[in-house]
Motif scaffolding. Sequence first.
Motif, PDB file in Angstrom:
ATOM      1  N   ASN A  41     -27.392 -20.714  61.421  1.00 29.71           N
ATOM      2  CA  ASN A  41     -26.807 -19.455  61.863  1.00 29.71           C
ATOM      3  C   ASN A  41     -25.952 -18.809  60.778  1.00 29.71           C
ATOM      4  O   ASN A  41     -25.278 -17.813  61.023  1.00 29.71           O
ATOM      5  N   GLY A  42     -25.937 -19.421  59.613  1.00 26.63           N
ATOM      6  CA  GLY A  42     -25.202 -18.804  58.512  1.00 26.63           C
ATOM      7  C   GLY A  42     -23.764 -19.271  58.388  1.00 26.63           C
ATOM      8  O   GLY A  42     -22.991 -18.727  57.612  1.00 26.63           O
ATOM      9  N   ILE A  43     -23.369 -20.255  59.178  1.00 31.14           N
ATOM     10  CA  ILE A  43     -22.019 -20.795  59.063  1.00 31.14           C
ATOM     11  C   ILE A  43     -22.021 -21.841  57.953  1.00 31.14           C
ATOM     12  O   ILE A  43     -22.977 -22.583  57.811  1.00 31.14           O
ATOM     13  N   THR A  44     -20.942 -21.885  57.154  1.00 33.00           N
ATOM     14  CA  THR A  44     -20.921 -22.869  56.081  1.00 33.00           C
ATOM     15  C   THR A  44     -20.063 -24.067  56.474  1.00 33.00           C
ATOM     16  O   THR A  44     -19.247 -23.991  57.394  1.00 33.00           O
ATOM     17  N   ALA A  45     -20.265 -25.160  55.740  1.00 30.77           N
ATOM     18  CA  ALA A  45     -19.519 -26.388  56.026  1.00 30.77           C
ATOM     19  C   ALA A  45     -18.026 -26.142  55.881  1.00 30.77           C
ATOM     20  O   ALA A  45     -17.226 -26.613  56.694  1.00 30.77           O
ATOM     21  N   ASP A  46     -17.646 -25.392  54.860  1.00 27.18           N
ATOM     22  CA  ASP A  46     -16.226 -25.139  54.651  1.00 27.18           C
ATOM     23  C   ASP A  46     -15.609 -24.397  55.825  1.00 27.18           C
ATOM     24  O   ASP A  46     -14.468 -24.654  56.200  1.00 27.18           O
ATOM     25  N   GLN A  47     -16.378 -23.493  56.391  1.00 29.56           N
ATOM     26  CA  GLN A  47     -15.847 -22.756  57.542  1.00 29.56           C
ATOM     27  C   GLN A  47     -15.608 -23.687  58.725  1.00 29.56           C
ATOM     28  O   GLN A  47     -14.612 -23.557  59.430  1.00 29.56           O
ATOM     29  N   ILE A  48     -16.532 -24.607  58.939  1.00 28.41           N
ATOM     30  CA  ILE A  48     -16.376 -25.535  60.052  1.00 28.41           C
ATOM     31  C   ILE A  48     -15.122 -26.379  59.854  1.00 28.41           C
ATOM     32  O   ILE A  48     -14.277 -26.499  60.736  1.00 28.41           O
ATOM     33  N   VAL A  49     -14.987 -26.937  58.649  1.00 23.64           N
ATOM     34  CA  VAL A  49     -13.830 -27.782  58.385  1.00 23.64           C
ATOM     35  C   VAL A  49     -12.548 -26.970  58.510  1.00 23.64           C
ATOM     36  O   VAL A  49     -11.562 -27.418  59.112  1.00 23.64           O
ATOM     37  N   ALA A  50     -12.570 -25.746  57.982  1.00 25.64           N
ATOM     38  CA  ALA A  50     -11.370 -24.910  58.051  1.00 25.64           C
ATOM     39  C   ALA A  50     -11.010 -24.601  59.499  1.00 25.64           C
ATOM     40  O   ALA A  50      -9.836 -24.605  59.876  1.00 25.64           O
ATOM     41  N   TYR A  51     -12.016 -24.374  60.317  1.00 28.52           N
ATOM     42  CA  TYR A  51     -11.747 -24.072  61.724  1.00 28.52           C
ATOM     43  C   TYR A  51     -11.101 -25.276  62.402  1.00 28.52           C
ATOM     44  O   TYR A  51     -10.109 -25.142  63.116  1.00 28.52           O
ATOM     45  N   LEU A  52     -11.657 -26.441  62.172  1.00 29.02           N
ATOM     46  CA  LEU A  52     -11.099 -27.653  62.777  1.00 29.02           C
ATOM     47  C   LEU A  52      -9.656 -27.866  62.322  1.00 29.02           C
ATOM     48  O   LEU A  52      -8.803 -28.312  63.083  1.00 29.02           O
ATOM     49  N   GLN A  53      -9.412 -27.502  61.086  1.00 26.22           N
ATOM     50  CA  GLN A  53      -8.084 -27.695  60.533  1.00 26.22           C
ATOM     51  C   GLN A  53      -7.075 -26.721  61.129  1.00 26.22           C
ATOM     52  O   GLN A  53      -5.992 -27.102  61.532  1.00 26.22           O
ATOM     53  N   GLN A  54      -7.492 -25.461  61.195  1.00 24.52           N
ATOM     54  CA  GLN A  54      -6.575 -24.441  61.700  1.00 24.52           C
ATOM     55  C   GLN A  54      -6.233 -24.654  63.157  1.00 24.52           C
ATOM     56  O   GLN A  54      -5.155 -24.295  63.600  1.00 24.52           O
ATOM     57  N   HIS A  55      -7.176 -25.181  63.909  1.00 21.73           N
ATOM     58  CA  HIS A  55      -6.937 -25.311  65.341  1.00 21.73           C
ATOM     59  C   HIS A  55      -6.646 -26.743  65.748  1.00 21.73           C
ATOM     60  O   HIS A  55      -6.852 -27.106  66.894  1.00 21.73           O
ATOM     61  N   ALA A  56      -6.171 -27.532  64.809  1.00 21.41           N
ATOM     62  CA  ALA A  56      -5.863 -28.921  65.132  1.00 21.41           C
ATOM     63  C   ALA A  56      -4.704 -28.980  66.121  1.00 21.41           C
ATOM     64  O   ALA A  56      -3.787 -28.167  66.063  1.00 21.41           O
ATOM     65  N   ALA A  57      -4.786 -29.936  67.029  1.00 22.75           N
ATOM     66  CA  ALA A  57      -3.738 -30.084  68.030  1.00 22.75           C
ATOM     67  C   ALA A  57      -2.429 -30.486  67.355  1.00 22.75           C
ATOM     68  O   ALA A  57      -2.449 -31.130  66.312  1.00 22.75           O
ATOM     69  N   PRO A  58      -1.295 -30.089  67.948  1.00 25.20           N
ATOM     70  CA  PRO A  58       0.000 -30.376  67.319  1.00 25.20           C
ATOM     71  C   PRO A  58       0.208 -31.862  67.029  1.00 25.20           C
ATOM     72  O   PRO A  58       0.850 -32.203  66.035  1.00 25.20           O
ATOM     73  N   GLN A  59      -0.341 -32.730  67.878  1.00 29.21           N
ATOM     74  CA  GLN A  59      -0.117 -34.164  67.671  1.00 29.21           C
ATOM     75  C   GLN A  59      -0.685 -34.649  66.347  1.00 29.21           C
ATOM     76  O   GLN A  59      -0.191 -35.604  65.764  1.00 29.21           O
ATOM     77  N   ILE A  60      -1.774 -34.027  65.899  1.00 27.56           N
ATOM     78  CA  ILE A  60      -2.374 -34.541  64.670  1.00 27.56           C
ATOM     79  C   ILE A  60      -2.104 -33.625  63.483  1.00 27.56           C
ATOM     80  O   ILE A  60      -2.596 -33.832  62.393  1.00 27.56           O
ATOM     81  N   ARG A  61      -1.289 -32.576  63.708  1.00 25.27           N
ATOM     82  CA  ARG A  61      -0.931 -31.660  62.621  1.00 25.27           C
ATOM     83  C   ARG A  61      -0.336 -32.389  61.418  1.00 25.27           C
ATOM     84  O   ARG A  61      -0.552 -32.015  60.281  1.00 25.27           O
ATOM     85  N   GLN A  62       0.461 -33.441  61.714  1.00 27.53           N
ATOM     86  CA  GLN A  62       1.191 -34.119  60.644  1.00 27.53           C
ATOM     87  C   GLN A  62       0.277 -35.005  59.812  1.00 27.53           C
ATOM     88  O   GLN A  62       0.625 -35.399  58.721  1.00 27.53           O
ATOM     89  N   ARG A  63      -0.858 -35.349  60.410  1.00 25.82           N
ATOM     90  CA  ARG A  63      -1.744 -36.280  59.733  1.00 25.82           C
ATOM     91  C   ARG A  63      -2.282 -35.665  58.436  1.00 25.82           C
ATOM     92  O   ARG A  63      -2.540 -34.468  58.377  1.00 25.82           O
TER      93      ARG A  63
END
Lengths: 70, 454
Positions: free
Chosen positions: B350-372
Amino acid sequence: MVNALKGILIECDIPMKQFIVSINDQLPNAQKFIIYDLDDTHLFVQPHVADMLQNKVKDFLDKITYEKPA
Amino acid sequence: MDFIRYLSELPPVKLDRLYESHFTCQAVLRSLPPIAKQYVLRLLFIEQPIAGETMRGWAKPEALGKHNAAMERLDQLRVLLETGGKSGKKDASYRLNPVFQQQLQRALSGAIGPPKDPLPPALASHKPSPADLNAYALKQWESLLLFLANAGAPGGERRGDQEPSKMIKGLLRRAGLMGTSDEGGVRISDEGFRFLLMDLYKQLWVVVREYVAEIEDQGLDGAQVTCFLMELGFYPLGEPHGVNRLSSLQKRVVEDLASVGLVYIQKAGGQSCFYPTRLASNLSASLSESSTWQPAEGFIIVETNFRTYGYTTSPLQIAILRLFTRIEYVLPNLVVGTITRESVNTAFSNGITADQIVAYLQQHAAPQIRQRVPVVPETVADQVRLWERDRNRVQQSRAVLYEEFPSQERFAAVVDYARQVGALLWQNPIERRFVASDGRHDDIRAFIRNQSRT
């Protein structure tokens, strides 16, 4: 006189190249598509096989990766 | 796409029109890098051109890079104009864009704030709280994204309970985020998939830019709309504004933008007023990239075994997760999915890149794992990238192969030429063969012809 040929340049790693060569070898002479085997990682092929190759490579990679059943 | 890029791509005439509003000028000033801000303020009350040499003296020699970047930015935005001297030469001198200068002087010395309107008594009792406004803005914006996301999901576009207005749909289509599918329905495009994974601020600007373009296509004054949007950003949050003093075009803008949640309209007893929301203030206030307003808390936890837990009830967030994970359970407040090769491959196609996926997971990480550190486990991030590379293992390019050169010198000359025009893909001097990209065939053929004539 300089000769110019239109086609597609394929650039890939060594195993993938061998895979493509083997596809070519299995075809009857009339349908062979490799024009030049340039070196270990480059092939020069007929322009019309682009989509066919892409699909074959994809099928091949799907076949050799294990997917956990849902 | 962001505000500054948008402005610097505008033709000079339009840009100068935008500077006729002091709100735009202030917004631009806010968005400049620190050193450029300083230059603007230094020059603010100087009406004569200043030599470029003098300006260079303001920066320490070791900060020359920053100085040049600042000057370039100012020049792009037409805040700084070159006068006299030969343009581009060392002896050029600069002055502030007179329109910009005048407006900024007014804004800084005149203390003109946003206009205040007394609230009509009929509406006063129902004044929405800032929290209400935030919730409203988010709900509207999410419904727009959800519409887009559902258009991409198999099984149809009509699942959303709320459809955006025709105007908004038109905008999405204009922006190339949606296309028409084979069956005649709406279909999300590659661009649209990427849009879904962008951060809010960028998404906002994509839509706003198309909106302004749309207004201009209708023969209306786009500059007025942009200025008005900038102005909204300076309104205090949660304060009502009367509709009556707006021009007819501005009224229309307010109505149109209410449907995406930029403003909230309140009507009672034949009177109406509007409240700009966080989204609107975000348009100009978050120009500096540092202060992006994250609308919602993060909700995703990714485990090293590729399990993804999304603590969310929002159908939009589930739809986005569905783009690149295999959803396994949907519970009332939790979705559990797995990132698999198959699921990310669908995303890649669909034209999504790997970096975008990783960035999305990172930006929306739950507060509990933010520090990790790192937020997304390395195994997962690396594997997603590897899968992407696996997809591109075989690269094909349309090309032309040249052979049978009469001499080594001629061969070398042509190869050199091909390299210069950036077309050379492969060469073998021993066999006197080389491959160049298709696009430059005409040039190379002409070169060879010329060569054989001499």
